[in-house]
Design a protein around this motif. Structure first.
Motif, PDB file in Angstrom:
ATOM      1  N   MET A 219     -66.782  99.680 -39.747  1.00 42.03           N
ATOM      2  CA  MET A 219     -67.973  99.837 -39.905  1.00 42.03           C
ATOM      3  C   MET A 219     -69.023  98.676 -40.758  1.00 42.03           C
ATOM      4  SD  MET A 219     -69.264 102.923 -39.840  1.00 42.03           S
ATOM      5  CE  MET A 219     -70.337 103.276 -40.244  1.00 42.03           C
ATOM      6  N   THR A 261     -68.457 101.472 -33.234  1.00 44.68           N
ATOM      7  CA  THR A 261     -68.609 101.198 -32.564  1.00 44.68           C
ATOM      8  C   THR A 261     -70.533 101.349 -32.745  1.00 44.68           C
ATOM      9  OG1 THR A 261     -69.728  99.707 -30.611  1.00 44.68           O
ATOM     10  CG2 THR A 261     -69.097 102.147 -30.157  1.00 44.68           C
ATOM     11  N   GLY A 262     -71.035 100.524 -32.251  1.00 46.69           N
ATOM     12  CA  GLY A 262     -72.610 101.225 -32.785  1.00 46.69           C
ATOM     13  C   GLY A 262     -73.225 100.386 -30.774  1.00 46.69           C
ATOM     14  N   ASP A 268     -71.798  98.342 -24.864  1.00 50.40           N
ATOM     15  CA  ASP A 268     -70.982  98.840 -26.523  1.00 50.40           C
ATOM     16  C   ASP A 268     -70.512  97.589 -26.935  1.00 50.40           C
ATOM     17  OD1 ASP A 268     -68.153  99.455 -27.726  1.00 50.40           O
ATOM     18  OD2 ASP A 268     -68.126 101.801 -27.362  1.00 50.40           O
ATOM     19  N   ASP A 293     -71.727 110.629 -31.707  1.00 52.83           N
ATOM     20  CA  ASP A 293     -72.520 110.315 -32.873  1.00 52.83           C
ATOM     21  C   ASP A 293     -72.219 110.687 -33.819  1.00 52.83           C
ATOM     22  OD1 ASP A 293     -75.351 110.286 -33.629  1.00 52.83           O
ATOM     23  OD2 ASP A 293     -76.172 112.182 -33.327  1.00 52.83           O
ATOM     24  N   GLU A 298     -76.475 106.044 -41.305  1.00 53.71           N
ATOM     25  CA  GLU A 298     -76.562 104.614 -40.876  1.00 53.71           C
ATOM     26  C   GLU A 298     -77.655 104.277 -40.532  1.00 53.71           C
ATOM     27  OE1 GLU A 298     -74.354 102.986 -43.682  1.00 53.71           O
ATOM     28  OE2 GLU A 298     -73.011 105.109 -43.661  1.00 53.71           O
ATOM     29  N   LEU A 299     -78.200 105.109 -39.963  1.00 54.96           N
ATOM     30  CA  LEU A 299     -79.017 104.406 -38.559  1.00 54.96           C
ATOM     31  C   LEU A 299     -80.282 104.209 -39.298  1.00 54.96           C
ATOM     32  CD1 LEU A 299     -78.681 106.522 -35.670  1.00 54.96           C
ATOM     33  CD2 LEU A 299     -77.808 104.457 -36.099  1.00 54.96           C
ATOM     34  N   TYR A 304     -77.827  98.881 -39.295  1.00 59.97           N
ATOM     35  CA  TYR A 304     -77.110  99.346 -38.059  1.00 59.97           C
ATOM     36  C   TYR A 304     -78.833  99.853 -37.894  1.00 59.97           C
ATOM     37  CZ  TYR A 304     -72.502  99.801 -38.260  1.00 59.97           C
ATOM     38  OH  TYR A 304     -71.184 100.423 -38.553  1.00 59.97           O
ATOM     39  N   ALA A 307     -78.990  99.925 -34.138  1.00 61.31           N
ATOM     40  CA  ALA A 307     -78.701 100.264 -32.710  1.00 61.31           C
ATOM     41  C   ALA A 307     -79.137 101.776 -32.317  1.00 61.31           C
ATOM     42  CB  ALA A 307     -76.381 100.773 -33.848  1.00 61.31           C
ATOM     43  N   ARG A 309     -77.222 104.463 -31.946  1.00 63.13           N
ATOM     44  CA  ARG A 309     -76.181 105.791 -32.535  1.00 63.13           C
ATOM     45  C   ARG A 309     -74.744 105.041 -32.518  1.00 63.13           C
ATOM     46  NH1 ARG A 309     -72.662 107.210 -27.955  1.00 63.13           N
ATOM     47  NH2 ARG A 309     -72.756 106.082 -25.351  1.00 63.13           N
ATOM     48  N   ILE A 310     -73.952 105.716 -33.495  1.00 59.96           N
ATOM     49  CA  ILE A 310     -72.885 105.241 -34.138  1.00 59.96           C
ATOM     50  C   ILE A 310     -71.614 105.941 -33.457  1.00 59.96           C
ATOM     51  CG2 ILE A 310     -70.923 104.573 -35.397  1.00 59.96           C
ATOM     52  CD1 ILE A 310     -73.479 104.027 -37.620  1.00 59.96           C
TER      53      ILE A 310
END
Length: 321
Positions: A219, A261-262, A268, A293, A298-299, A304, A307, A309-310
């Motif tokens: 992260m 990965t974000g 990616d 997802d 965190e988004l 993030y 980003a 999605r993670i």
């Protein structure tokens, strides 16, 4: 006497023995607990009826405060011998959690895992260990020497060791608290072929490996917590593990790397960086998303904000014979 994560680094042999006894007593009592994500844990504990623990799972799983009458006297005595019963308001709190994986119990840090040397076990631990077990069981050749890089609780190392009982399995970490828990957990599981030792990646251990597994921090963590922060882009530490595997995999050896990965505008960045790093190494590799997802909360933070999605991903790499 109480045991915080910092104090655990210098835990006594007597305290370790008591912690193993505590785990064994919980197991004998039928205790089981599956650790959820921190966001889910916080949500469940915010429910008014969950303010205080009423049973073993509340104390040792959900990390809720408890009163004197909640636990059997033997459990309290073992907690005190292990140094894990801390005063909390009008009651007490356990500074250790126990979670179930592969029919074993693993000690790790209480919630919330805010300390710099916290030892985390959660959904990604289960996913990584499952992937490692599947890889071991699908190998056409026996594993003679394996290592779990950034072992944390040692759950991955123990799961591999149970299925490769003739192998030497190293559980390495730079966090002394993690190494203490890994030692306790391996003993609790009866995994006598696991050896916990301090190493920065593989720099402090010798030799080649038939199997390298790792669930490194991936992260982007503004707090920089060692168990969570993978670097400015989240994948710098996983990339170092790829480099270490390239140098230390034996012929026919495998890397099982569970990371995250974000994803940005459909791209990616970890996959792209891994492909570049692996080019020309001679390693054969695969890559797939395990869950597209995760950690959506965190988004909302600045780390993030870029980003969409993670995802959590599994990278495997093999050195041909």
């Amino acid at each position: 006497m109480t045991l915080t994560d910092s104090a655990a680094r210098s835990g006594s042999a007597q305290g370790d023995a008591a912690l193993r006894e505590l785990g064994a007593a919980l197991r004998d009592a039928g205790y089981r607990f599956t650790t959820v994500t921190p966001a889910t844990h916080a949500r469940v504990n915010r429910r008014p009826e969950n303010a205080w623990a009423t049973d073993l799972r509340g104390v040792f799983g959900w990390s809720r405060p408890f009163s004197d009458e909640t636990l059997p006297a033997r459990i309290v005595a073992l907690m005190d011998r292990a140094g894990v019963r801390e005063p909390h308001g009008a009651g007490w709190r356990s500074s250790v959690r126990f979670s179930t994986y592969d029919d074993e119990l693993f000690a790790h840090s209480a919630f919330p895992t805010d300390a710099a040397d916290a030892v985390f076990l959660g959904p990604d631990t289960y996913r990584m260990a499952d992937a490692a077990v599947a890889h071991v069981e699908g190998r056409g050749e026996p594993v003679r020497r394996a290592v779990d890089i950034g072992c944390g609780t040692g759950a991955g190392a123990v799961a591999v060791a149970k299925r490769t009982q003739q192998a030497e399995v190293l559980a390495v970490d730079i966090n002394p608290t993690a190494l203490r828990y890994a030692d306790v957990n391996a003993a609790l599981a009866g995994a006598t072929n696991v050896k916990a030792c301090h190493s920065d990646l593989l720099d402090d251990v010798d030799g080649a490996f038939d199997l390298i597994i790792s669930n490194p921090p991936f992260m982007i963590d503004p707090a920089g917590r060692a168990y969570r922060h993978g670097g400015p882009n989240g994948h710098e530490l996983p990339m170092k593990i790829i480099d270490a595997a390239h140098r230390r995999l034996a012929p026919g050896g495998d890397l099982v790397l569970f990371a995250g990965t974000g994803v940005v505008d459909g791209r990616d960045p970890f996959r792209a960086a891994a492909a570049e790093r692996l080019a020309g190494t001679g390693l054969e590799w695969t890559y797939r998303e395990v869950d597209p997802d995760v950690y959506g909360e965190e988004l909302d933070g600045p780390a993030y904000a870029h980003a969409e999605r993670i995802a959590v991903v599994l990278l495997t790499a093999s050195r041909p014979r």
